[in-house]
Every structure is written in C-alpha cells, then in structure tokens.
Motif scaffolding. Structure first.
Motif, short mmCIF file in Angstrom:
data_model
loop_
_atom_site.label_atom_id
_atom_site.label_comp_id
_atom_site.label_asym_id
_atom_site.label_seq_id
_atom_site.Cartn_x
_atom_site.Cartn_y
_atom_site.Cartn_z
N TYR A 74 0.85 -1.05 0.19
CA TYR A 74 0.05 -0.05 -0.21
C TYR A 74 0.81 1.13 -0.05
O TYR A 74 0.45 2.26 -0.70
CB TYR A 74 -0.98 0.09 1.13
N THR A 115 -7.78 -7.30 5.01
CA THR A 115 -6.72 -7.93 4.42
C THR A 115 -5.73 -8.58 5.52
O THR A 115 -5.46 -9.81 5.58
CB THR A 115 -5.51 -6.85 3.95
N MET A 215 -8.60 4.98 -4.44
CA MET A 215 -7.57 4.32 -3.90
C MET A 215 -6.54 5.58 -3.21
O MET A 215 -6.01 5.22 -2.10
CB MET A 215 -6.60 3.68 -4.91
N SER A 219 -5.89 5.16 0.70
CA SER A 219 -4.70 4.50 0.95
C SER A 219 -3.93 4.93 2.37
O SER A 219 -3.71 4.26 3.00
CB SER A 219 -3.72 4.72 -0.15
N GLN A 262 -4.67 -4.48 -6.14
CA GLN A 262 -5.61 -3.27 -5.58
C GLN A 262 -6.37 -2.53 -6.89
O GLN A 262 -7.73 -2.36 -6.83
CB GLN A 262 -5.16 -2.40 -4.84
#
Length: 365
Positions: A74, A115, A215, A219, A262
């Motif tokens: 990430y 996750t 995203m 993030s 992602q």
C-alpha cells in the motif's frame, strides 16, 4: 490524410487529458475503456501473477511477515499515485461534500482489517477451510445489499451462485482442517470482507469516483491501520530480516503486483458488483486447481476436480446472466435519449461544417 488523422489523434488525447481533471469526465473514461469483461480479465491475470510472486517472496526469500508485506504494497501504491498526481495524471476526485469523510475512513479501515484477518486466516487454517469461509462472503453480500440498498437477486442467479458455492465446497473439502482460533478469525473476517467489497462497488457506481481516485483517498487510512496491526499480528523480526539486493527486488516486484491487484480489483468492483467480484475470486481458485492438474500433473482427487467443474459451470452461468442484465439495462438507458442516439457525425457535419464537426466530436468524447 496523415495530417488529419494526427490532428484528430492529438485532439482525442487532449480531450482524454482534460477529462481526467473532472470527476465526471474521469468516471466516463473509466467506463468507456474498462467494461466488466476487461476489468474482470485484468483482475484475474494480476491475481494469478501475485500468487506466484508472493510464493517466491514468502517461500524462497523467506519474508514471512504478511501484514508488513501488505503495508509495503500500500505504501508503494501511494507513492505511485503521488507520482501520477505530480504529473497531473491522477483522475480527479468528486467534491468532498458529495462523499462524507466518514465513508472514506470506514472504507480505508475496513480494507486494512479485511486484509489483515485474511492473512491470519491463511496462517492458522488450511486452504480448504479458508475457501469455505470465502463461500460465506457471497450470501453475506447478497443479504447486506438487500437490507441496506434494496438490491434483489433473481432466482436464476441464486441457483447459479448455489451451484458455484457447492462446487467450491466440494473442490476444497479434501483439505478441510479445523482449528478453533483459525475458525474464529475466519468468521471475524467474513463481515469486513463483504463490507469492503460493498463499499468499493457502491461508491464507484453511485458517485463519480474512479478506482484510482478512491484508492488515492483511502490508502493513507489503510496504511495507518496496517501500521497499528503490524506489531500485533506479525511475528517479530521484520527489521532484522536480510534486506539484501535480491530480496528487496523480489519484494518490490510483489509490491508492484500489489498495486495492480488493488487497482484491478477496484476496477472490477466498479464495473460489476461485489457479488460478481467474489464469484471471480472463486473462479480463480478453481482455474488454478484445474490448471495444476492439467499442466503440472498435480492430483487433487476426482472429487475435487468434479467440484471445480461444477463451480465453473455455476460461475459461467452467473456471469452470463450478469452480462445479459447489464446489456439490457444499458439498452434501456439509451432508449431514454433517442434523439441524442440518432445524431450522427454526418448530420453534424452537414449542419455545422467540417470544423464544427471536429470540435463537436472532441467535446463528445
């Protein structure tokens, strides 16, 4: 002719560049270039690729820190998107007043927990039990979308989903091992996983969010929660790991695939639905199992092979029904604007001249 085609190509690129600087234009371009089939295919190949890369990272390299690896993924994604933004290539986000910050915060936090719990579930459960837990995500999504968004699923889709779920259960039952702590983690993972997919799909389909824009906003939140979860869930020793050139290169390749995973997952959720994305994940499992049997002489057993075939049949029928309903809804939407659809470039050219026609074509893109 060459000059005209170059001019039109330049105007098309200029229009594309200007469109990504408005949330409406960026959403329109994403829908134009990345339909359901493209998004799901992209996500499928990236998912298979990252499985192979992560096998190298966690096996040959020995980087057995799943939360830290997700954090690296990430952080890498955020730096790549920051570079896109510096180059003015990052799609614009909708105005902040259209989407409350609480929604973005919840999405970022839920993604980290989904996750993290998935990695712990894989650590303490067999692959078969992990796949059984993934099956429970499908009815959870269907029930949640019905309760909160009044989305209904036709009987044909319910039957196809049932066939797919039963097939996956049969395919993985030979690897079913029970661990009480692992089972608790798997059950705790179901709700965040379903919520994560529903929020990603709903925000893109009801607002002017593109995958990259969403995203970019979520993030930093996800990274923060990964930093909190890493010392709690990962084994100690990440700082003392052998960070030599080869190991770092393998982790960087994994991080690049993590960004693509992602992004492709977000595109698939925006182009289809949360349920379709779960079904595509089960499809990957069955294809990998059958691929290992056909190409690498692995022997999962006749029961598992039959289950995988049944699952693929159910998934294929569900995909067919989804694409058919999407096509019908698109045709219905077009029928609401018959005058705009009947306007052809030749009519515009006759009415306004070639210069105005070219200008109009650029504005319509």
């Amino acid at each position: 002719m060459v000059v005209i085609s170059e001019l039109r190509g330049g105007r098309a690129l200029e229009s594309l560049y200007s469109d990504i600087h408005t949330s409406e234009g960026a959403k329109r371009q994403q829908q134009r270039f990345c339909g359901p089939i493209v998004a799901l295919t992209f996500n499928f190949f990236v998912a298979v690729g990252i499985i192979l890369v992560n096998k190298v990272v966690m096996g040959k390299v020995g980087f057995n820190f799943p939360i830290a690896l997700s954090l690296i993924h990430y952080v890498t994604s955020w730096f790549l998107m920051a570079a896109f933004k510096a180059l003015s290539l990052l799609p614009a986000s909708p105005p902040s007043k259209t989407t409350p910050f609480s929604s973005l915060f919840v999405l970022g936090a839920v993604m980290a927990f989904a996750t993290g719990l998935a990695n712990i579930s894989l650590q303490y459960n067999s692959v078969g039990f992990y796949q059984m837990a993934k099956i429970a995500v499908t009815p959870t999504i269907v029930f949640a979308e019905f309760m909160f968004f009044s989305k209904k699923v036709c009987l044909q889709k319910v039957i196809s989903l049932a066939f797919a779920s039963v097939g996956v259960a049969i395919a993985t039952v030979t690897d079913l091992e029970f661990n009480f702590f692992g089972a608790c983690v798997a059950l705790a993972w179901i709700v965040p996983s379903a919520t994560n997919k529903i929020l990603w799909s709903n925000l893109q389909q009801t607002g002017n969010w593109t995958a990259l824009a969403l995203m970019w906003k979520t993030s930093p939140i996800t990274i923060f929660f990964f930093m909190v979860l890493m010392p709690l869930l990962d084994p100690p020793g990440v700082l003392s790991f052998n960070w030599n050139g080869n190991n770092v290169a393998a982790i960087i390749v994994s991080a690049l695939f993590g960004f693509l995973l992602q992004w492709s997952g977000a595109l698939a959720l925006g182009a289809t639905s949360a349920t379709s994305h779960v079904v595509s994940g089960q499809f990957k499992t069955c294809v990998i199992m059958l691929g290992g049997f056909l190409l690498f002489n692995s022997d999962p057993g006749i029961v598992s092979i039959c289950g995988a075939v049944v699952a693929l049949c159910g998934m294929s029928f569900y995909t067919y029904l989804s694409l058919r309903s999407l096509k019908e809804s698109t045709m219905a939407a077009k029928s609401l604007f018959p005058k705009q659809n009947s306007t052809s470039p030749s009519k515009l050219k006759a009415a306004n001249g070639e210069a105005e026609d070219n200008k109009g074509a650029v504005n319509m893109v």
